[in-house]
Structure formats: structure tokens, C-alpha cells
Write a protein that holds these residues in place. Structure first.
Motif, short mmCIF file in Angstrom:
data_model
loop_
_atom_site.label_atom_id
_atom_site.label_comp_id
_atom_site.label_asym_id
_atom_site.label_seq_id
_atom_site.Cartn_x
_atom_site.Cartn_y
_atom_site.Cartn_z
N LYS A 79 26.48 7.63 13.69
CA LYS A 79 25.17 7.96 14.22
C LYS A 79 24.11 6.90 13.85
CE LYS A 79 21.81 11.72 14.34
NZ LYS A 79 21.56 13.12 13.97
N ALA A 80 24.11 6.45 12.60
CA ALA A 80 23.10 5.47 12.15
C ALA A 80 23.16 4.18 12.97
CB ALA A 80 23.30 5.17 10.67
N GLU A 81 24.36 3.73 13.31
CA GLU A 81 24.48 2.49 14.10
C GLU A 81 24.01 2.69 15.53
OE1 GLU A 81 27.71 -0.57 13.97
OE2 GLU A 81 28.51 0.80 12.44
N LEU A 86 19.59 1.80 19.56
CA LEU A 86 18.50 2.34 20.39
C LEU A 86 17.13 1.85 19.91
CD1 LEU A 86 19.80 5.96 21.01
CD2 LEU A 86 19.35 4.22 22.75
N GLN A 87 16.95 1.77 18.60
CA GLN A 87 15.67 1.31 18.08
C GLN A 87 15.44 -0.17 18.37
OE1 GLN A 87 16.19 2.60 14.05
NE2 GLN A 87 15.40 4.65 14.46
N THR A 88 16.52 -0.94 18.36
CA THR A 88 16.40 -2.38 18.60
C THR A 88 16.29 -2.72 20.08
OG1 THR A 88 17.75 -2.78 16.63
CG2 THR A 88 17.52 -4.61 18.17
N HIS A 89 17.08 -2.05 20.92
CA HIS A 89 17.17 -2.43 22.34
C HIS A 89 16.60 -1.40 23.31
CE1 HIS A 89 19.81 -5.81 21.31
NE2 HIS A 89 20.38 -4.98 20.46
N GLY A 90 16.27 -0.23 22.80
CA GLY A 90 15.82 0.85 23.68
C GLY A 90 14.32 0.90 23.84
N SER A 91 13.87 1.85 24.63
CA SER A 91 12.44 2.08 24.82
C SER A 91 12.21 3.59 24.90
CB SER A 91 11.95 1.38 26.08
OG SER A 91 12.67 1.83 27.19
N PRO A 92 11.00 4.04 24.55
CA PRO A 92 10.75 5.49 24.58
C PRO A 92 10.72 6.02 26.01
CG PRO A 92 8.88 4.27 23.62
CD PRO A 92 9.90 3.28 24.07
N HIS A 102 5.00 15.86 24.71
CA HIS A 102 6.45 15.74 24.70
C HIS A 102 6.88 14.82 23.57
CE1 HIS A 102 7.16 11.67 26.26
NE2 HIS A 102 8.43 11.95 26.39
N HIS A 103 8.10 15.00 23.12
CA HIS A 103 8.64 14.17 22.06
C HIS A 103 9.51 13.10 22.70
CE1 HIS A 103 7.24 17.09 19.17
NE2 HIS A 103 7.75 18.03 19.93
N PRO A 104 9.03 11.86 22.70
CA PRO A 104 9.80 10.81 23.38
C PRO A 104 11.14 10.56 22.67
CG PRO A 104 7.97 9.85 22.18
CD PRO A 104 7.83 11.34 22.05
N ARG A 105 12.14 10.27 23.46
CA ARG A 105 13.44 9.89 22.92
C ARG A 105 13.69 8.45 23.36
NH1 ARG A 105 17.66 12.17 27.04
NH2 ARG A 105 16.33 11.95 28.82
N LEU A 106 14.51 7.77 22.64
CA LEU A 106 14.80 6.38 22.97
C LEU A 106 15.89 6.31 24.03
CD1 LEU A 106 14.70 4.82 19.41
CD2 LEU A 106 13.03 4.52 21.24
N LEU A 107 15.65 5.45 25.01
CA LEU A 107 16.60 5.26 26.11
C LEU A 107 16.97 3.78 26.19
CD1 LEU A 107 14.80 7.41 28.83
CD2 LEU A 107 16.73 8.08 27.40
N LEU A 108 18.21 3.52 26.56
CA LEU A 108 18.71 2.16 26.67
C LEU A 108 18.97 1.83 28.14
CD1 LEU A 108 19.67 -0.29 24.93
CD2 LEU A 108 21.96 0.71 25.06
N PRO A 109 18.27 0.83 28.69
CA PRO A 109 18.54 0.44 30.08
C PRO A 109 19.85 -0.34 30.18
CG PRO A 109 16.88 -1.00 29.13
CD PRO A 109 17.21 0.04 28.09
N PHE A 110 20.34 -0.51 31.40
CA PHE A 110 21.62 -1.18 31.60
C PHE A 110 21.63 -2.57 30.97
CE2 PHE A 110 24.36 -4.11 33.98
CZ PHE A 110 25.58 -3.58 33.60
N LYS A 111 20.56 -3.33 31.14
CA LYS A 111 20.53 -4.69 30.61
C LYS A 111 20.73 -4.70 29.09
CE LYS A 111 18.01 -8.99 30.97
NZ LYS A 111 16.94 -9.73 31.59
N GLY A 112 20.10 -3.75 28.39
CA GLY A 112 20.28 -3.64 26.95
C GLY A 112 21.70 -3.25 26.58
N PHE A 113 22.26 -2.30 27.33
CA PHE A 113 23.64 -1.86 27.11
C PHE A 113 24.60 -3.03 27.33
CE2 PHE A 113 27.63 0.02 28.75
CZ PHE A 113 27.99 0.80 27.66
#
Length: 192
Positions: A79-81, A86-92, A102-113
Motif C-alpha cells: 500500500k505505501a508504495e 499516486l503522490q508523485t505522479h497523480g493529481s487530486p 468533498h474529500h479529493p482522492r489522488l488519480l493517475l492519468p494514463f501518461k503517469g501510469f
């Protein structure tokens, strides 16, 4: 004097923006170079995993989707990794309704993935990958692949191999004549 200070701070801001832009372009260049090292099959696997697990088809994946997509590509991370990625490459996430808290969650776009998976795939140790494949053959963790294991895998893959063909495979690569293929023999086969 104010004019000089404003001018200097404006120049400093311009320099910082130019440096950030240069770093961004360098990062993109390195990512393109890394992606060029992947085979077309590996690139397609990354695309397929993202598309398959982007359950809401918004071109972004959340924590759970990322965890399952990475596992499908052979990376079972704690989980930590996953959170660190998500914290490094994602966006809220964007609020569905700006008037409702609302409580934003981190999302990773295709380019980051794509970037994360490219780096991880290129960093794989081929011996580790081969040994992972060995474990798929070695039912029960005996440390050897015997005729029954080979027969089972052939059947699971829909390969219509005759008993003699399977026995010949074992015989050809069984260097210590024990009727099975051990880890070292398997590595030898795959790294030839």
C-alpha cells in the motif's frame, strides 16, 4: 530602487520558470527514450492494463484500480508504495459538485501510469522474471518441474503436445538426470 528590485525579482522568476520548463522537457525526453526501449508487446500490455482497470473510463485510475493494474503486469506492491506513486505522479480528483464539500482522492492519468510502468518494466531483473515463470510450472513448490507439471501447463495453455514430446523436453534439458528440470536448468534454458 524599487524598479531595480522588481526587475531583479522578475528576472529571477523568469529564470525559475525557464529552469522548470527545461526540467520538464528533459523529463519528457527521458520518458520517450525509456518507452522506446520497450517492445510493442510491452507497450500494448501497459495500455491494456490501464484500459481494463480504468473502470469508470475517465482516463484516470485511483488507488484500487492502480493496485490491480500493476498486479496484472506482475508488480504486487504494498500500500505505501502505491500511495507514493499516486503522490508523485497523480493529481487530486475534481469535486463532482463545487458547492458540496468533498474529500479529493489522488488519480493517475494514463501518461503517469505509462511512465511508472515503463520504468518498472525496464528495471526488472530477467533472472527474477524467469524464476517467477518457473514457479508457475512448479506446482507445490518442489523446486523442480517434472513431467506432470509440464503436462498440466501444456493442457492449461491448450497445447496439444504428445506425451513423448513432453518427455523429450524434460530429457533434453535435465542436466543432472533426475527426471525433472530444476531452477538452474530452467534458467539455463531461458537465458541461452
Amino acid at each position: 530602487m524599487t524598479t531595480f528590485g522588481t526587475s531583479t525579482s522578475q528576472q529571477r522568476g523568469d529564470q525559475q520558470r525557464a529552469e522548470r520548463e527545461r526540467e520538464r522537457l528533459e523529463r519528457e525526453h527521458l520518458e520517450r527514450e525509456a518507452q522506446n526501449q520497450l517492445s510493442e508487446e510491452q507497450k500494448e500490455e501497459i495500455r491494456e492494463a490501464f484500459t481494463l482497470f480504468d473502470l469508470d473510463k475517465d482516463q484516470k485510475i485511483d488507488y484500487h484500480e492502480l493496485k490491480v493494474a500493476m498486479k496484472a503486469l506482475g508488480f504486487d506492491l504494498p500500500k505505501a508504495e502505491i500511495l507514493s506513486i499516486l503522490q508523485t505522479h497523480g493529481s487530486p480528483s475534481e469535486p463532482p459538485n463545487p458547492n458540496v464539500p468533498h474529500h479529493p482522492r489522488l488519480l493517475l492519468p494514463f501518461k503517469g501510469f505509462q511512465s511508472v510502468m515503463t520504468q518498472r518494466i525496464l528495471a526488472r531483473d530477467p533472472r527474477e522474471e524467469i524464476l517467477r515463470a518457473f514457479e508457475l510450472f512448479d506446482e507445490g513448490g518442489k523446486g523442480k518441474i517434472n513431467l506432470n507439471d509440464l503436462r498440466r501447463v501444456a493442457r492449461e495453455l491448450g497445447e496439444g503436445l504428445e506425451e513423448e514430446e513432453l518427455a523429450a523436453m524434460i530429457e533434453e534439458f535435465d542436466m543432472d538426470s533426475d527426471g525433472a528440470i530444476n531452477r538452474e536448468e530452467f534458467l539455463g534454458i531461458c537465458l541461452q
